[in-house]
Motif scaffolding. Structure first.
Motif, PDB file in Angstrom:
ATOM      1  N   GLU A 193       3.240 -36.890 117.108  1.00  0.00           N
ATOM      2  CA  GLU A 193       4.222 -35.849 115.973  1.00  0.00           C
ATOM      3  C   GLU A 193       3.263 -35.616 114.595  1.00  0.00           C
ATOM      4  OE1 GLU A 193       8.114 -37.938 115.563  1.00  0.00           O
ATOM      5  OE2 GLU A 193       7.010 -39.555 116.799  1.00  0.00           O
ATOM      6  N   PHE A 194       1.863 -35.866 114.857  1.00  0.00           N
ATOM      7  CA  PHE A 194       1.269 -35.438 113.566  1.00  0.00           C
ATOM      8  C   PHE A 194       0.188 -34.448 113.822  1.00  0.00           C
ATOM      9  CE2 PHE A 194       2.762 -39.978 112.836  1.00  0.00           C
ATOM     10  CZ  PHE A 194       3.238 -39.665 111.707  1.00  0.00           C
ATOM     11  N   SER A 195      -0.211 -33.866 112.963  1.00  0.00           N
ATOM     12  CA  SER A 195      -1.400 -32.832 113.094  1.00  0.00           C
ATOM     13  C   SER A 195      -2.638 -33.413 113.203  1.00  0.00           C
ATOM     14  CB  SER A 195      -1.367 -31.852 111.959  1.00  0.00           C
ATOM     15  OG  SER A 195      -1.622 -32.418 110.619  1.00  0.00           O
ATOM     16  N   GLY A 196      -3.738 -32.645 113.402  1.00  0.00           N
ATOM     17  CA  GLY A 196      -4.988 -33.392 113.698  1.00  0.00           C
ATOM     18  C   GLY A 196      -5.516 -34.315 112.339  1.00  0.00           C
ATOM     19  N   GLY A 197      -5.408 -33.304 111.308  1.00  0.00           N
ATOM     20  CA  GLY A 197      -5.754 -34.041 110.020  1.00  0.00           C
ATOM     21  C   GLY A 197      -5.087 -35.349 109.564  1.00  0.00           C
ATOM     22  N   GLN A 198      -3.825 -35.281 109.935  1.00  0.00           N
ATOM     23  CA  GLN A 198      -2.909 -36.508 109.650  1.00  0.00           C
ATOM     24  C   GLN A 198      -3.279 -37.522 110.495  1.00  0.00           C
ATOM     25  OE1 GLN A 198       0.928 -34.463 110.185  1.00  0.00           O
ATOM     26  NE2 GLN A 198       1.486 -34.874 108.078  1.00  0.00           N
ATOM     27  N   ARG A 199      -3.389 -37.170 111.848  1.00  0.00           N
ATOM     28  CA  ARG A 199      -4.021 -38.128 112.899  1.00  0.00           C
ATOM     29  C   ARG A 199      -5.259 -38.925 112.280  1.00  0.00           C
ATOM     30  NH1 ARG A 199      -2.657 -36.489 118.811  1.00  0.00           N
ATOM     31  NH2 ARG A 199      -1.410 -34.803 118.237  1.00  0.00           N
TER      32      ARG A 199
END
Lengths: 311, 338, 320
Positions: free
Chosen positions: A153-159
Motif C-alpha cells: 500500500e506504500f510507494s517506493g520511497g515510503q517503503r
C-alpha cells in the motif's frame, strides 16, 4: 577511536567443480581490505558490480563468513567466535537494503515488520511495542495509521522509510546502507537521502554507504574507498578523491560520470576518451601481473592510493 | 533543423483497469526530427515508456487515440502486418534489462539473425552470418565469432546491451528508441554504451528517442528534451534551455533534487508527494498542482495547454509564470526532525 | 555436460543401495520367510531346520542381504512359491506388457496435454481455456480407479467397443500382424483411462509456462524485431515453454508406476502391477520384494532421465 575497524579483511568464496564437487579454486571477493569509520561519519564504498563492496557490508553484518582478517566494532572483535559476541552486536549494526519492494515481507503488516527486531531483542508489552513503533513511524515521517497497512500500500520511497524505521528500531550505532536509493526515482531518492542525513545528526549514526553512484557517494560521504576486483585502489576524504584522484582507475571512474552541464559535453567526451586511452596504455603500471591493485601507499595523512612501488 | 520523421498529434494511450480505460499517455503532441536525440524524462509512472511503446505499436491491449505519423503515414492504428514491416526495419528498440530482453535458450547469433531474416528473407544463411558478425563488430564486441555461438547468460551486462543494440540497428532503422538503456550498467560501461549510441547516430543519421530518468545522461546526449509528468508533456525545449532556464515547476524541482558530483553539499530538494496512480490522476486542471500545494489554486489553468514561450520551448499550464519555491521548504523536506 | 551426467549417475549408486537395503529390511520384517510358504506342515521340524540352514536363512542379516543382492545382480531374484517358477522369468513376461501399456499411456498423455496446454495458455481467459482448465480440475479431483471403472463400464461393457480384459485375445499367433493389432487394441482403453487423468498436471504446467513466457521481456524484443504473432509463438513462446515439459518426462515414469497398479487390476491386464497386487495377497514374498526393488529403480532412473533431459535442453545448466 573508530567505531568500526576492518583490518586486512579477506572473503573468499570456493568454486566447486569436477565430478565430486570438490573445491577447485577461490573467488577472492574481498582480498585484503582495511578501513575504519569514525563515529558519526559516513563512509562511502564505491565500485562496479563484482568489486566486492556488497560482500564487505554483508561480512560486517555476518551474512558472509570472513576468510581471514579482523573486524573490530566498538572495541569488540567480531572474530571467529562470532556467535557469542554476535547477539549484542547484531543490535548495534543494522542494514538498509537496496530493493524496498523485496526486502519487506509482503504478508506482514508494517507494525510487525518494524517491531520484528524489537521482538527479537527486547521484551515489550503490546502497548509499549505499539508506542515504540508509532514513535519510529513518526521519525521516518509516516502517519501512525501506516502501522496496520501492508507494504504494497506504500510507494517506493515510503517503503524505503519503513525499511529505515526497522533498521533504527534498536538504536543501532552503525547502519550499512547497500544501494539504499538506486531502486527509487530521483525525487524520492532526494527524500530518502535527506532523511538519512537528518537521522544521522539526530541519532548520531554512523553510515557505511555502499553505492555505484558517485554523485550520491560524494553528496553523502566524509570518506570514500574505491574498490576494484576485491581490493582498494584508493581511499581518502571526499574532496581528495574527487579533486585529486591518484589512481588511474579512480580517474576513469570519475571521468565516466555524466555531467549536468550540456555545454561541457564535448570537453567531457574528450577528457573521457583521453582517460580511457591512458587507462588502456598505463593499466599494466597500475595493476600487478594478475590485474589486481597494489597495496595502498599514503599520499597524505588521509589519502591513500594503490600506486606501484616507484611511486 | 532536419526533416520531420515522426509527428505525434494528441496521442492518448489508455489501458483497461477493471471496467474503465485510463490514459497512461494523455494528449501528447510531439515531433521527432531526423538525426536528433530527443530525451524523454520523467519518473516511473510518468508515461514515458508507454509513449515509447505506443510509437512502436508494442502495446497489446491498449486503446490508442490520436495520430502518429511516420514519414507522413498515420500508423497509430496500423494493421499488425504493417507494424511487422515497420518494426525492426524502420524503427528499433533498445531495452533496459538486457538479460531478460534476450531469449535465454537461443544463441546470440540466431537472435540477431532473426531481425535480418524477417526483413530480408532472401539473403542466404551464409550472408546473414557474415552480416551478424559485422554487426557484432560494429557494436564493439571483441570476439564476434565466439559471441555468435554464446548464450545470453554467458555475456556480461555491457556485452549483452551491445547485442541488444546490434539487434536494434541490424536493418539500419530511421528511428531508435532506447528505453533506459544504461540504467542497469556500471558507470564506465554506461559511458561506453552512450558513446556507442552517439557514434551510431552520427553514422546512420537516425533519430534517437532516449528515455531516461538520469538528467546527467540527458545533458550529455540530448538535443531536445521533453519532460513528462502523469502522462503529459509538461515542458519541451532544447537541452540548453531546459537545463539552464527551465520554466515548469516540475522541471525546476527535478533539477534541484539531483545530487551533484561536482561537490556542493547543499540539501537536496524534495518534491512532496508521489506521482498519482493511473486511476487516481486528476482528469481536470493542472496535474502537478498536488505537488506544489503552497501555490495558490488560481495560478493554474482550468484546462492546461502547452504554451509556446519561445520558438521550440513549450510549457504546460500557466502556473510556471508564478512559481516560486516554498520559503519553508527546509522544514517541509526535513519532516520528522524534531 | 559430461561431468554433470557422470556425477548424476554416481549419485544414483548410493540411492539404489539404500533402496535395496530398505526393501530387504521390509521383507525381513514381514511375518514368515521364503520357506514358510514352501513347506508342508507335516514335515519334520528337524528337516525344516536343515533346509533353513542350507538356504542360509539362519545367517546374520548382512550375510543374507549380501547373498540376495549378489544373486539379484546376476538376474536371480529367487523362486515364486505360488507359481513355482523363477521370479525373473515370471516378471519378464509381465514387464513387457507393462512397458507397452506405459508407452501407450505416455504417448496419449502428451497427445492430449500438448494441444490442450497450448490452446489454454495461448488463449488464456477465453471460453476454450475455461473449458480446458475445468477439465483439469475434474482430472485432479477424480480418482484414477473410479475413472477407469467408469471407462471400462461405458466403453467396455455398455458399448462393447473395447475388450474388457487381458493383453491379447486367446489363440492369436505371436508375431503376426493381427497379433500386434490385437495387442494395441487391448492396450487402448486402459492406456486412455490412465492418460486422461495423468495428463492434467502436464496440461496445467504447460499452460502456466506459456502464460509465463508470454509476459517475458524477450517476447517484446521479438515483436520489436518485426516478428508476426505466429512467429513469436512458434519460435519463442512454444519452444521455451515446451522444453521444461520435456524435462518432466522422467517424472512421468514415476507417476506411471502407481497408475499401472490400479489400471492393470481393473482391466485385468497381465502386467507387473497386477502381479504386484497378487503377490501381496498371496504372500509371495520373493516376487513382491523383486517388484518393489524394480519399481524403486524405475523411479530413480526416471528422475535421472529428467535431470539429463533438462541439462540437454537448458543451456544455462548445460554450460555449468
Amino acid at each position: 577511536m573508530a567505531l568500526i575497524e576492518v583490518e586486512d579483511l579477506k572473503v573468499y568464496f570456493p568454486i566447486r567443480g569436477g565430478i565430486f564437487r570438490t573445491i577447485q579454486e577461490y573467488v577472492r571477493a574481498v582480498d585484503g581490505v582495511s578501513f575504519s569509520i569514525e563515529k558519526g561519519q559516513t563512509y562511502g564504498l564505491v565500485g562496479e558490480s563484482g568489486s566486492g563492496k556488497t560482500t564487505i557490508g554483508r561480512t560486517i553484518i555476518g551474512l558472509n563468513k570472513m576468510t581471514s582478517g579482523k573486524i573490530t566494532f566498538d572495541s569488540i572483535s567480531l572474530g571467529e567466535d562470532r556467535r557469542r559476541s554476535r547477539l549484542n552486536i547484531q543490535k548495534d549494526i543494522q542494514m538498509i537494503f537496496q530493493d524496498p519492494y523485496s526486502s519487506l515481507n509482503p504478508k506482514k503488516r508494517v507494525i510487525d515488520i518494524i517491531a520484528e527486531p524489537l521482538r527479537n531483542f527486547e521484551k515489550l508489552s503490546t502497548q509499549e511495542e505499539k508506542s515504540r513503533v508509532q514513535n519510529l513511524l513518526d521519525i521516518v515521517g509516516l502517519s501512525p495509521e501506516a502501522m496496520y497497512k501492508y507494504p504494497h500500500e506504500f510507494s517506493g520511497g515510503q517503503r524505503q522509510r519503513i525499511g529505515i524505521a526497522r533498521a533504527i528500531a534498536l538504536n543501532p550505532k552503525l547502519i550499512i546502507a547497500d544501494e539504499p536509493v538506486s531502486a527509487l526515482d530521483v525525487s524520492v531518492q532526494a527524500q530518502v537521502l535527506n532523511f538519512m542525513q537528518d537521522i544521522q545528526k539526530e541519532l548520531n549514526l554512523t553510515y557505511l554507504l555502499i553505492s555505484h553512484d558517485l554523485g550520491i557517494i560524494r553528496h553523502m560521504s566524509d570518506y570514500i574507498g574505491i574498490m576494484y576486483k576485491g581490493r582498494y585502489v584508493e581511499q581518502g576524504t571526499a574532496d581528495e578523491i574527487f579533486t585529486n584522484p591518484q589512481h588511474i582507475y579512480t580517474k576513469r571512474l570519475l571521468s565516466a560520470i555524466p555531467d549536468i552541464d550540456p555545454r561541457q559535453r564535448e570537453v567531457i567526451f574528450e577528457k573521457r576518451l583521453k582517460v580511457r586511452d591512458e587507462f588502456v596504455k598505463l593499466s599494466k603500471n597500475y595493476f600487478d601481473e594478475n590485474g589486481l591493485a597494489f597495496p595502498l601507499k599514503p599520499i597524505s595523512k588521509t589519502h591513500f592510493a594503490a600506486l606501484p612501488e616507484r611511486g | 533543423m532536419d526533416e520531420e520523421l515522426v509527428k505525434i498529434k494528441q496521442l492518448k494511450t489508455s489501458f483497461r483497469v477493471l471496467d474503465d480505460y485510463y490514459a497512461a499517455v494523455d494528449d501528447v503532441t510531439l515531433t521527432i526530427y531526423k538525426n536528433e536525440v530527443l530525451a524523454i524524462v520523467g519518473e516511473s509512472g510518468s508515461g514515458k515508456s508507454a509513449l515509447a511503446f505506443s510509437i512502436m505499436g508494442l502495446h497489446n491491449r491498449a486503446k490508442i487515440e490520436g495520430e502518429i505519423y511516420y514519414r507522413g503515414e498515420n500508423i497509430a492504428n496500423a494493421s499488425p502486418g504493417r507494424w511487422n514491416k515497420l518494426r525492426g526495419r524502420e524503427m528499433g528498440m533498445i531495452f533496459q534489462d538486457s538479460l531478460s530482453a534476450l531469449n535465454p535458450l537461443m544463441i546470440i547469433g540466431t537472435q540477431i539473425e532473426e531481425t535480418l531474416l524477417l526483413h530480408n528473407p532472401k539473403i542466404s544463411a551464409r550472408e546473414r552470418k557474415i552480416r551478424v558478425i559485422d554487426l557484432l563488430m560494429k557494436v564493439g564486441i571483441p570476439r564476434p565469432e565466439k559471441t555468435y555461438y554464446q548464450y545470453p547468460h554467458e555475456l556480461s551486462g555491457g556485452m549483452r546491451q551491445r547485442v541488444i543494440i546490434a539487434i536494434a540497428i541490424a536493418n539500419q532503422p530511421q528511428l531508435l528508441i532506447a528505453d533506459e538503456p544504461t540504467t542497469a550498467l556500471d558507470v564506465t560501461i554506461q559511458a561506453q554504451i552512450l558513446d556507442l549510441l552517439r557514434q551510431l547516430k552520427n553514422e546512420m543519421r537516425a533519430a534517437i528517442v532516449l528515455i531516461t530518468h538520469d538528467l546527467g545522461i540527458v545533458a550529455e546526449m540530448a538535443d531536445r528534451v521533453a519532460v513528462m509528468y502523469a502522462g503529459q508533456i509538461v515542458e519541451i525545449a532544447d537541452v540548453y534551455t531546459l537545463i539552464e532556464n527551465p520554466l515548469h515547476p516540475y522541471t525546476k524541482m527535478l533539477l534541484k533534487s539531483v545530487p551533484s558530483s561536482s561537490g556542493a553539499k547543499s540539501r537536496l530538494h524534495v518534491i512532496q508527494g508521489v506521482v498519482p496512480a493511473l486511476h487516481k490522476l486528476p482528469r481536470e486542471g493542472c496535474r502537478f498542482r498536488g505537488r506544489i500545494p503552497w501555490m495558490d489554486a488560481s495560478v493554474h489553468e482550468s484546462n492546461p495547454m502547452l504554451h509556446e514561450v519561445r520558438p521550440g520551448h513549450y510549457v504546460r499550464c500557466t502556473c510556471y509564470q508564478y512559481f516560486h519555491f516554498p520559503d519553508k521548504y527546509k522544514e517541509e523536506s526535513s519532516h520528522g526532525t524534531h | 555436460m559430461w561431468k554433470l551426467m557422470v556425477r548424476r549417475i554416481i549419485i544414483m549408486i548410493p540411492q539404489i543401495v539404500v533402496l535395496s537395503l530398505l526393501v530387504f529390511m521390509l521383507a525381513k520384517a514381514m511375518p514368515g520367510d521364503a520357506l514358510t510358504g514352501l513347506i508342508d506342515p507335516s514335515i519334520d521340524p528337524a528337516a525344516i531346520e536343515a533346509m533353513r540352514e542350507r538356504l542360509g536363512l539362519n545367517n546374520p542379516w548382512y550375510v543374507q542381504y549380501w547373498d540376495w543382492i549378489t544373486r539379484a545382480l546376476q538376474g536371480d531374484l529367487g523362486q515364486s512359491f505360488f507359481f513355482k517358477m523363477p521370479v525373473a522369468d515370471l516378471i519378464g513376461q509381465r514387464m513387457v506388457n507393462t512397458f507397452w501399456l506405459s508407452l501407450a499411456t505416455l504417448i496419449l498423455t502428451y497427445l492430449i496435454a500438448i494441444p490442450l496446454g497450448i490452446v489454454s495458455g495461448r488463449y488464456n481467459d477465453t471460453l476454450a481455456d475455461r473449458l480446458i482448465t475445468g477439465y483439469t480440475y475434474v482430472g485432479f479431483a477424480a480418482p484414477l480407479f473410479i475413472t477407469a471403472l467408469l471407462m471400462l463400464y461405458i466403453f467396455g461393457f455398455q458399448f462393447g467397443w473395447f475388450p474388457t480384459g487381458g493383453s491379447v485375445s486367446p489363440g492369436s499367433t505371436p508375431g503376426s500382424a493381427e497379433y500386434v493389432i490385437d495387442k494395441i487394441y487391448h492396450l487402448l482403453l486402459p492406456a486412455l483411462s490412465m492418460a486422461l487423468i495423468t495428463t492434467v498436471s502436464t496440461v496445467q504446467y504447460l499452460r502456466c509456462e506459456i502464460i509465463d513466457t508470454k509476459q517475458k521481456d524477450f517476447i517484446i524484443t521479438a515483436r520489436a524485431k518485426g516478428a508476426s504473432e505466429q512467429r513469436v509463438y512458434h519460435r519463442h513462446i512454444l519452444r521455451n515453454s515446451l522444453l521444461p515439459i520435456a524435462a518432466l518426462f522422467g517424472y512421468e515414469i514415476t507417476g506411471l508406476i502407481g497408475g499401472t497398479i490400479f489400471i492393470e487390476n481393473i482391466f485385468n491386464y497381465p502386467g507387473m502391477g497386477q502381479l504386484f497386487l497378487e503377490s501381496i495377497t498371496r504372500r509371495d514374498y520373493s516376487v513382491m520384494t523383486a517388484l518393489v526393488l524394480l519399481y524403486g529403480i524405475a523411479a530413480i532412473v526416471g528422475a535421472l532421465i529428467s535431470d539429463i533431459i533438462l541439462s540437454i535442453v537448458d543451456p544455462r545448466i548445460r554450460i555449468k
